[in-house]
Design a protein around this motif. Structure first.
Motif, short mmCIF file in Angstrom:
data_model
loop_
_atom_site.label_atom_id
_atom_site.label_comp_id
_atom_site.label_asym_id
_atom_site.label_seq_id
_atom_site.Cartn_x
_atom_site.Cartn_y
_atom_site.Cartn_z
N GLY A 101 0.84 -1.20 0.00
CA GLY A 101 0.00 0.00 0.00
C GLY A 101 0.86 1.24 0.00
N GLU A 102 0.23 2.37 -0.30
CA GLU A 102 0.94 3.64 -0.24
C GLU A 102 1.31 3.91 1.22
OE1 GLU A 102 1.98 5.47 -2.61
OE2 GLU A 102 0.67 5.13 -4.34
N LEU A 103 2.51 4.40 1.46
CA LEU A 103 2.94 4.69 2.84
C LEU A 103 2.07 5.79 3.44
CD1 LEU A 103 6.73 4.39 2.14
CD2 LEU A 103 5.44 2.94 3.71
N SER A 104 1.52 6.65 2.59
CA SER A 104 0.63 7.71 3.06
C SER A 104 -0.78 7.19 3.36
CB SER A 104 0.51 8.79 1.98
OG SER A 104 -0.10 8.21 0.83
N GLY A 105 -1.08 5.98 2.94
CA GLY A 105 -2.41 5.40 3.12
C GLY A 105 -3.39 5.80 2.03
N GLU A 106 -2.93 6.63 1.10
CA GLU A 106 -3.85 7.09 0.04
C GLU A 106 -4.18 5.98 -0.96
OE1 GLU A 106 -2.74 11.36 -1.54
OE2 GLU A 106 -1.06 10.41 -0.49
N LYS A 107 -5.39 6.12 -1.54
CA LYS A 107 -5.77 5.16 -2.58
C LYS A 107 -5.48 5.83 -3.92
CE LYS A 107 -9.64 2.23 -3.69
NZ LYS A 107 -11.06 2.01 -3.51
N THR A 108 -4.24 5.75 -4.34
CA THR A 108 -3.83 6.46 -5.55
C THR A 108 -4.12 5.63 -6.80
OG1 THR A 108 -1.66 5.46 -5.33
CG2 THR A 108 -1.93 7.66 -4.37
N GLU A 109 -4.00 6.30 -7.93
CA GLU A 109 -4.22 5.61 -9.21
C GLU A 109 -3.20 4.47 -9.37
OE1 GLU A 109 -4.03 7.39 -13.49
OE2 GLU A 109 -5.29 8.66 -12.21
N ARG A 110 -1.95 4.75 -8.98
CA ARG A 110 -0.91 3.72 -9.22
C ARG A 110 -1.14 2.50 -8.32
NH1 ARG A 110 4.76 6.17 -6.63
NH2 ARG A 110 4.07 6.04 -4.47
N ILE A 111 -1.65 2.72 -7.11
CA ILE A 111 -1.86 1.58 -6.22
C ILE A 111 -3.04 0.75 -6.74
CG2 ILE A 111 -3.44 2.25 -4.30
CD1 ILE A 111 0.06 0.89 -3.75
N GLU A 112 -4.00 1.43 -7.36
CA GLU A 112 -5.12 0.69 -7.96
C GLU A 112 -4.66 -0.12 -9.17
OE1 GLU A 112 -9.04 3.07 -6.45
OE2 GLU A 112 -8.08 3.80 -8.29
N GLU A 113 -3.71 0.44 -9.90
CA GLU A 113 -3.15 -0.31 -11.04
C GLU A 113 -2.43 -1.56 -10.56
OE1 GLU A 113 -0.59 1.84 -13.86
OE2 GLU A 113 -2.05 3.47 -13.67
N ILE A 114 -1.68 -1.39 -9.48
CA ILE A 114 -0.95 -2.54 -8.92
C ILE A 114 -1.96 -3.58 -8.42
CG2 ILE A 114 0.60 -3.26 -7.03
CD1 ILE A 114 2.03 -0.51 -7.36
N GLU A 115 -3.00 -3.10 -7.80
CA GLU A 115 -4.04 -4.02 -7.28
C GLU A 115 -4.67 -4.82 -8.43
OE1 GLU A 115 -7.22 -2.02 -5.19
OE2 GLU A 115 -7.51 -3.79 -3.94
N GLN A 116 -4.91 -4.12 -9.53
CA GLN A 116 -5.47 -4.75 -10.71
C GLN A 116 -4.51 -5.84 -11.23
OE1 GLN A 116 -8.47 -3.76 -11.61
NE2 GLN A 116 -8.43 -5.47 -13.06
N THR A 117 -3.22 -5.51 -11.25
CA THR A 117 -2.20 -6.46 -11.73
C THR A 117 -2.13 -7.68 -10.81
OG1 THR A 117 -0.94 -4.60 -12.58
CG2 THR A 117 0.27 -6.65 -12.27
N PHE A 118 -2.24 -7.46 -9.52
CA PHE A 118 -2.11 -8.57 -8.57
C PHE A 118 -3.38 -9.42 -8.47
CE2 PHE A 118 1.27 -6.32 -5.65
CZ PHE A 118 2.24 -6.56 -6.61
N SER A 119 -4.52 -8.87 -8.91
CA SER A 119 -5.78 -9.58 -8.65
C SER A 119 -5.83 -10.88 -9.45
CB SER A 119 -6.98 -8.69 -8.96
OG SER A 119 -7.14 -8.63 -10.35
N GLY A 120 -6.38 -11.88 -8.83
CA GLY A 120 -6.52 -13.18 -9.50
C GLY A 120 -5.28 -14.05 -9.37
N THR A 121 -4.28 -13.57 -8.64
CA THR A 121 -3.08 -14.39 -8.42
C THR A 121 -3.39 -15.45 -7.37
OG1 THR A 121 -1.80 -12.39 -8.83
CG2 THR A 121 -0.62 -14.21 -7.84
N LYS A 122 -2.76 -16.63 -7.52
CA LYS A 122 -3.06 -17.71 -6.56
C LYS A 122 -2.24 -17.57 -5.28
CE LYS A 122 -4.30 -21.28 -9.84
NZ LYS A 122 -3.64 -22.41 -10.46
N ALA A 123 -2.30 -16.41 -4.68
CA ALA A 123 -1.71 -16.15 -3.36
C ALA A 123 -2.46 -14.93 -2.86
CB ALA A 123 -0.21 -15.87 -3.47
N ASP A 124 -2.32 -14.62 -1.57
CA ASP A 124 -3.11 -13.51 -1.02
C ASP A 124 -2.36 -12.19 -1.15
OD1 ASP A 124 -5.05 -15.39 -0.30
OD2 ASP A 124 -3.97 -15.84 1.56
N PHE A 125 -2.51 -11.56 -2.29
CA PHE A 125 -1.94 -10.22 -2.51
C PHE A 125 -3.02 -9.23 -2.08
CE2 PHE A 125 1.89 -10.61 -5.35
CZ PHE A 125 1.90 -11.99 -5.48
#
Ligand code: NDP
Ligand code: KPL
Length: 304
Positions: A148-172
């Motif tokens: 996550g962002e160290l500031s706690g913000e829900k930024t565009e880039r963190i959402e992109e990373i979340e999108q990339t990690f989603s559906g992985t067979k581990a708990d990202f």
């Protein structure tokens, strides 16, 4: 998203392997020996969720390829300074750097070298090791990666990373209070690795001894008092919650490294907290004993 995983050991190999398995564009930054091994054997992972093998893309620090969008750091702390130098050519204006190392001080170093805005928070909860053939062995059921962002913000880039990690067979899992989660993990791992290496045993054995539970409690309380003096964001009573979560079978990657006769991350984990204790004039007797045990071990192992 082009992802560079720095180090293809237990943690990097496992989580990088999971991202590759999903089809993400993953490259591993490795050193000569590991590169050769990966070319010969591929990346092999054994896990209770199913074994799998992959042919990974690897680069060396001397190779020149375009900057990556996300760099995940997963070396041991004693290789971290060199790893920071090695990734420099692969860091571009929009690169995001996510460290997975145990400890905290590397976050400050990354911000110092690459600027505050390039660094996000990260941690993992997994029991993993690499065997002499280079196979990653995932032990137990936990394979959690928080970021996550160290500031706690829900930024565009963190959402992109979340999108990339989603559906992985581990708990990202994205954590909007990653700084607190990292300090909690730091408290937990300093106590757990300290106690398990001090007694060269998993938690269960220590607890069975006459003074075992009392010592564990004193260690966790002492560490929490240092972290609180530093005004780091940990919850009230978290040390007691963590003590209650310690199961019989729990060991630590530091204990496994010690059992293999390898290096340990004493300075990065316990040593840094001792510096904070000194700064806040806290005696920290238990931590001093734990640290001295680790340094004595280091001094007796050839080549460390
Ligand atoms: N293992 C575990 O269960 C857990 C570990 N952690 C933490 O994660 C971090 C990584 O630990 P772990 O994965 O166990 O360590 P490993 O030793 O298994 O893996 C580290 C890898 O980093 C590689 N490396 C070192 N320097 C460089 C470099 N400059 N460039 C490229 N690769 C490099 C090493 O390569 P080489 O083969 O060349 O030596 C090695 O393969 C540590 O901070 C640890 O405390 C956190 C949670 C659980
Ligand atoms: C907390 C634990 C035990 C699992 O993630 C760990 O971080 C380690 O073994 O280094």
């Amino acid at each position: 998203m082009r992802i560079l995983i720095v180090g293809c050991g237990a943690v990097g190999g496992y989580f990088g392997g999971r991202l590759m398995e999903k089809g993400e564009d993953v490259t591993f930054l490795v050193r000569e020996g590991r590169k050769k091994q990966l070319e010969e054997t591929g990346l092999n992972i054994k896990s209770m969720y199913g074994d799998f093998s992959l042919t990974p893309k690897t680069i060396l620090a001397t190779d020149r390829v375009p900057a990556f969008e996300l760099i995940i750091l997963s070396t041991k702390s004693y290789h971290f300074e060199q790893a920071m130098k090695d990734i420099t050519p692969f860091v571009g204006p929009d690169t995001v750097i996510m460290p997975l190392l145990n400890g905290m001080v590397h976050v400050d170093r990354l911000q110092e070298i690459f600027t505050y805005s390039k660094v996000i928070g990260g941690l993992c909860m997994i029991g993993a090791t690499i065997d002499d053939k280079g196979t990653i062995i995932h032990m137990g059921s936990s394979h959690l990666l928080n970021y996550g962002e160290l500031s706690g913000e829900k930024t565009e880039r963190i959402e992109e990373i979340e999108q990339t990690f989603s559906g992985t067979k581990a708990d990202f899992i994205r954590n909007d209070n990653i700084l607190r989660a990292m300090w909690h993990k730091y408290l937990f791992i300093t106590g757990l690795s300290g106690v398990t290496t001090l007694f060269r045993s998993k938690i269960g054995k220590v607890k069975k001894m006459e003074y075992g539970e009392k010592i564990i409690e004193a260690v966790f309380k002492e560490i929490a008092s240092i972290i609180r003096a530093e005004k780091a964001p940990i919850d009230d009573g978290v040390e007691f919650e963590q003590i209650n979560q310690l199961t019989e079978e729990m060991g630590s990657s530091m204990l496994r490294d010690m059992e293999k006769g390898g290096a340990v991350e004493a300075d990065h984990i316990q040593g840094y907290l001792l510096k904070l204790a000194e700064k806040h004039r806290i005696e920290a007797t238990y931590l001093k004993i734990i640290y001295t045990n680790l340094k004595t071990y280091e001094s007796s192992v050839k080549g460390l």
